[in-house]
Design a protein around this motif. Structure first.
Motif, PDB file in Angstrom:
ATOM      1  N   LEU A  76      12.445 -23.560  21.485  1.00 32.27           N
ATOM      2  CA  LEU A  76      13.836 -23.213  21.794  1.00 32.27           C
ATOM      3  C   LEU A  76      13.915 -22.454  23.107  1.00 32.27           C
ATOM      4  O   LEU A  76      14.785 -22.708  23.941  1.00 32.27           O
ATOM      5  N   THR A  79      13.642 -24.722  26.119  1.00 31.75           N
ATOM      6  CA  THR A  79      14.901 -25.429  26.376  1.00 31.75           C
ATOM      7  C   THR A  79      15.930 -24.494  26.985  1.00 31.75           C
ATOM      8  O   THR A  79      16.606 -24.835  27.962  1.00 31.75           O
ATOM      9  N   ALA A  80      16.007 -23.286  26.399  1.00 31.38           N
ATOM     10  CA  ALA A  80      17.010 -22.336  26.875  1.00 31.38           C
ATOM     11  C   ALA A  80      16.741 -21.936  28.315  1.00 31.38           C
ATOM     12  O   ALA A  80      17.670 -21.794  29.114  1.00 31.38           O
ATOM     13  N   ILE A  83      17.865 -24.778  30.631  1.00 32.57           N
ATOM     14  CA  ILE A  83      19.321 -24.911  30.709  1.00 32.57           C
ATOM     15  C   ILE A  83      19.923 -23.751  31.492  1.00 32.57           C
ATOM     16  O   ILE A  83      20.776 -23.943  32.361  1.00 32.57           O
TER      17      ILE A  83
ATOM     18  N   PHE B 140      20.532 -26.295  16.913  1.00 27.00           N
ATOM     19  CA  PHE B 140      20.029 -26.167  18.267  1.00 27.00           C
ATOM     20  C   PHE B 140      20.425 -27.349  19.143  1.00 27.00           C
ATOM     21  O   PHE B 140      20.735 -27.187  20.316  1.00 27.00           O
ATOM     22  N   PHE B 143      23.663 -26.851  20.524  1.00 26.67           N
ATOM     23  CA  PHE B 143      23.625 -26.066  21.754  1.00 26.67           C
ATOM     24  C   PHE B 143      23.351 -26.961  22.959  1.00 26.67           C
ATOM     25  O   PHE B 143      24.020 -26.870  23.987  1.00 26.67           O
ATOM     26  N   VAL B 144      22.360 -27.860  22.802  1.00 26.47           N
ATOM     27  CA  VAL B 144      22.005 -28.734  23.917  1.00 26.47           C
ATOM     28  C   VAL B 144      23.194 -29.613  24.304  1.00 26.47           C
ATOM     29  O   VAL B 144      23.538 -29.742  25.477  1.00 26.47           O
ATOM     30  N   GLU B 147      25.792 -27.740  26.085  1.00 29.80           N
ATOM     31  CA  GLU B 147      25.457 -27.507  27.486  1.00 29.80           C
ATOM     32  C   GLU B 147      25.690 -28.758  28.313  1.00 29.80           C
ATOM     33  O   GLU B 147      26.156 -28.681  29.447  1.00 29.80           O
ATOM     34  N   LEU B 184      23.109 -18.693  21.736  1.00 28.29           N
ATOM     35  CA  LEU B 184      21.661 -18.613  21.529  1.00 28.29           C
ATOM     36  C   LEU B 184      21.285 -17.424  20.659  1.00 28.29           C
ATOM     37  O   LEU B 184      20.411 -17.524  19.797  1.00 28.29           O
ATOM     38  N   LEU B 197      16.946 -24.642  11.274  1.00 28.63           N
ATOM     39  CA  LEU B 197      18.134 -24.839  12.105  1.00 28.63           C
ATOM     40  C   LEU B 197      18.898 -26.085  11.712  1.00 28.63           C
ATOM     41  O   LEU B 197      19.953 -26.371  12.258  1.00 28.63           O
TER      42      LEU B 197
END
Lengths: 114, 540
Positions: A76, A79-80, A83, B140, B143-144, B147, B184, B197
């Motif tokens: 995670l 990825t974070a 981004i 998750f 989230f992607v 974005e 996040l 998740l």
């Protein structure tokens, strides 16, 4: 170790938040970067802190999962990081465009009353 | 389901993504190619969404028995791999986003896609992100996809450039990056409390969370929820919305109308799965917060509509009103109310999008009027066409009686948004009020919601009528605005969809009721996700 990490996250969040609320666009960008570092560390902490524990299991047979670190938060975080890096770069471009179009680096595009 | 049909669930994400990447390779001068490709993609998406709708309902049957369709990415079983889930609600939202995307893109071909580079690429990317958010089965990836859609929306908001747009974008991007960070933090806290998740897995594990970890879980969910609520424009986190939507080009603003609904969809989905009736200690978490924040948003939107000076501001505040209505209704809950709010969601999204599209042609006329009155007599008429219209190759078919068409469309929008009979806006609001009355006990909050729904409708009516009289009714000395078929057709399509919603309200409501039933009892969703086995290769 926990207290060190917690303090680091706290310090990063506090300074990031303060910068985020400042009137100059560059301060805002820096603030967002600091906040994203804090969040990345926080995600890592969500997988519990371990030292000397690899996240990747080898191929040789059944293993004891308690010897390994949780790989999910690490994935995670990766990825974070990607981004937030990309969006920060985009924000920098908009910052420059805004500076060029409005002639000021104030977030509102004009100087506020002093 | 077998063969290529299996992969239908992922098509709404992969198709626009692939075409978007493909179009990036072409020069901006290949405009016709880009237009055909992107419009064709969106037409295909409408077909795919319809097909998915057909699948999840077993051929448009209305039996609630049909299970959601689960797609295992990379063929990993559910809690370990990533899943896409198409159930009734997601199929409906997919159809809505494809339809809105198609009409907005069609409208953009009038001239908007020429006012900056890479419009089609960003547009398709935004659609891919929205569809992904509707389909994904774990937090998750949500989230992607968020974005992805946000990154595309930054680019689209900047489309057309200009100081106002750039400055509005700066705020929009800063707010959304900060929101993503909240997202996040919420995800990390939920993971820390439950160790998963995947939404279905979360729904199974939450009842077993020890009471000591419950504050961590609820705190995480609250932070996560805040992120979605910012996106859906809840008061007091909504001050960015009106300005951003006003600054955006009309087709972009029309598409943004669904972006607030993405936030609503997620709140709906997560509150159903994670904090439904079966969730033990965490059940009904934050419902009261949603109700009161929803009321505040409605009130703020209503005041905003009455005080707005331009039509785009009215539309922006209407988006807030509809978000507030939906959130308050989610907070109150109950199956009949859920069905009504889904109908309201579809109807209001279509109507707001149509309003955003119609505002520009309507006010284009007024701008000229003002300029003529304010400056001097025109020397040549050409001088008073808008700055963006300077392309000489534009073939706009001049329709006589454009004012009649615009006026008709505007009245249609007004009736829809204000919720006056007989259009779908009325049916939606009536259904919400009816559902509130059917609750066992009519509480003061129900009365307050009813009052606010009626007041906000009245305010919308006043705001839009005032603007309509000013812009359309009063006779204009100058020639009516040029209006091309490309602009009228998508507005007509959106309004025709609302008309169809009104005529087929019965079957649509049956669909909404089964969708609401699935939200109220998510066991079918959870079983479908947990029970889908990986595909084994057939023996050679």
């Amino acid at each position: 170790m926990e207290i060190v990490l917690a303090l680091a996250i706290g310090a990063l969040t506090a300074s990031g938040l303060w910068l985020l609320l400042r009137p100059r666009t560059f301060q805002v960008v820096l603030g967002l970067s600091l906040l994203s570092y804090a969040v990345n560390l926080f995600i890592l902490a969500a997988g519990r802190l371990r030292t000397d524990a690899p996240p990747i299991v080898g191929r040789d047979g059944p293993v004891d999962p308690s010897l390994y670190a949780d790989p999910v938060p690490q994935a995670l975080v990766l990825t974070a990081i990607v981004i937030s890096f990309a969006t920060t770069a985009l924000l920098l471009v908009v910052l420059l465009a805004s500076r060029g179009l409005t002639g000021t680096d104030h977030v509102d595009g004009e100087e506020g009353d002093q | 389901m077998s063969g290529w049909m299996q992969h239908l669930t992922i098509a709404p994400i992969v198709l626009p993504l692939a075409v978007s990447a493909f179009l990036l390779a072409f020069d901006e001068r290949r405009r016709t190619l880009k237009r055909i490709m992107s419009l064709g993609t969106l037409a295909a998406l409408i077909a795919i969404a319809t097909l998915l709708l057909w699948q999840v309902t077993d051929g448009f049957g209305l039996s609630p028995a049909s299970a959601p369709y689960v797609y295992l990415l990379g063929n990993w079983p559910a809690p370990f791999g990533i899943v896409l889930v198409a159930d009734r609600l997601s199929a409906l939202m997919l159809l809505l986003s494809s339809l809105l995307g198609f009409t907005a893109l069609f409208y953009a071909m009038a001239r908007w896609d020429r006012s900056g580079p890479r419009f089609h690429v960003l547009f398709l990317l935004l659609i891919a992100g929205i569809n992904g958010a509707f389909l994904t089965g774990d937090i998750f990836n949500l989230f992607v996809f968020f974005e992805v859609l946000l990154a595309a929306s930054y680019g689209l908001l900047l489309h057309g450039s200009g100081a106002e747009r750039t400055s509005a974008s700066l705020h929009y991007i800063a707010i959304n990056i900060a929101t993503s960070l909240l997202f996040l933090i919420g995800v990390a806290m939920i993971y820390a409390a439950t160790g998963t998740l995947n939404m279905a897995d979360l729904a199974e594990r939450i009842p077993a969370v020890p009471p000591g970890d419950l504050p961590l879980l609820e705190g995480g969910a609250a932070i996560l929820g805040t992120a979605f609520l910012v996106k859906s424009g809840i008061w007091p986190l909504s001050f960015w919305l009106s300005r951003t939507y006003t600054a955006a080009a009309p087709p972009v603003a029309a598409l943004f109308a669904i972006m607030t609904k993405v936030g609503i969809y997620i709140v709906l989905r997560l509150s159903s799965l994670l904090f439904g009736a079966t969730s033990g200690g965490a059940a009904g978490f934050a419902d009261n917060w949603l109700i009161w924040a929803g009321f505040a948003t409605m009130l703020f939107g209503t005041i905003g509509i009455l005080s707005a000076r331009t039509l785009t501001r009215v539309a922006g505040h209407y988006v807030l009103v509809s978000s507030g209505t939906l959130l308050a209704a989610i907070g109150i809950g109950g199956q009949a109310l859920m069905a009504a709010l889904l109908f309201y969601l579809v109807s209001s999204t279509l109507a707001v999008a149509a309003l955003y599209l119609i505002i520009e042609p309507v006010t284009r006329n007024a701008d000229e009027e003002d300029r003529i009155a304010g400056i001097a007599e025109p020397v040549f008429d050409d001088e008073y066409t808008g700055a963006l219209e300077e392309n000489e190759d534009e073939v706009g078919i001049v329709i006589p009686g454009t004012i009649a068409i615009l006026g008709g469309g505007f009245i249609f929008c007004t009736l829809l948004l204000a919720g006056l009979p007989p259009l779908s806006g009325f049916i939606a609001k009536f259904a919400i009020i009816d559902a509130l009355f059917r609750h066992a006990a009519i509480t003061p909050t129900s009365w307050l919601l009813i009052a606010l729904i009626i007041c906000s409708g009245l305010a919308t009516l006043i705001g839009l009528t005032r603007a309509g009289i000013d812009l359309l009714w009063t006779p204009a000395e100058d020639s009516p605005p040029r209006l091309s078929v490309i602009e009228v057709a998508p507005i007509g399509l959106l309004l025709a969809t609302c008309l169809a919603l009104m005529i087929y309200a019965g079957p649509v409501f049956l669909y909404m009721e089964t969708a609401a039933g699935a939200l109220g009892d998510p066991s079918a969703y959870i079983e479908a996700v947990r029970g889908t086995p990986p595909i084994t290769k057939a023996a050679p």
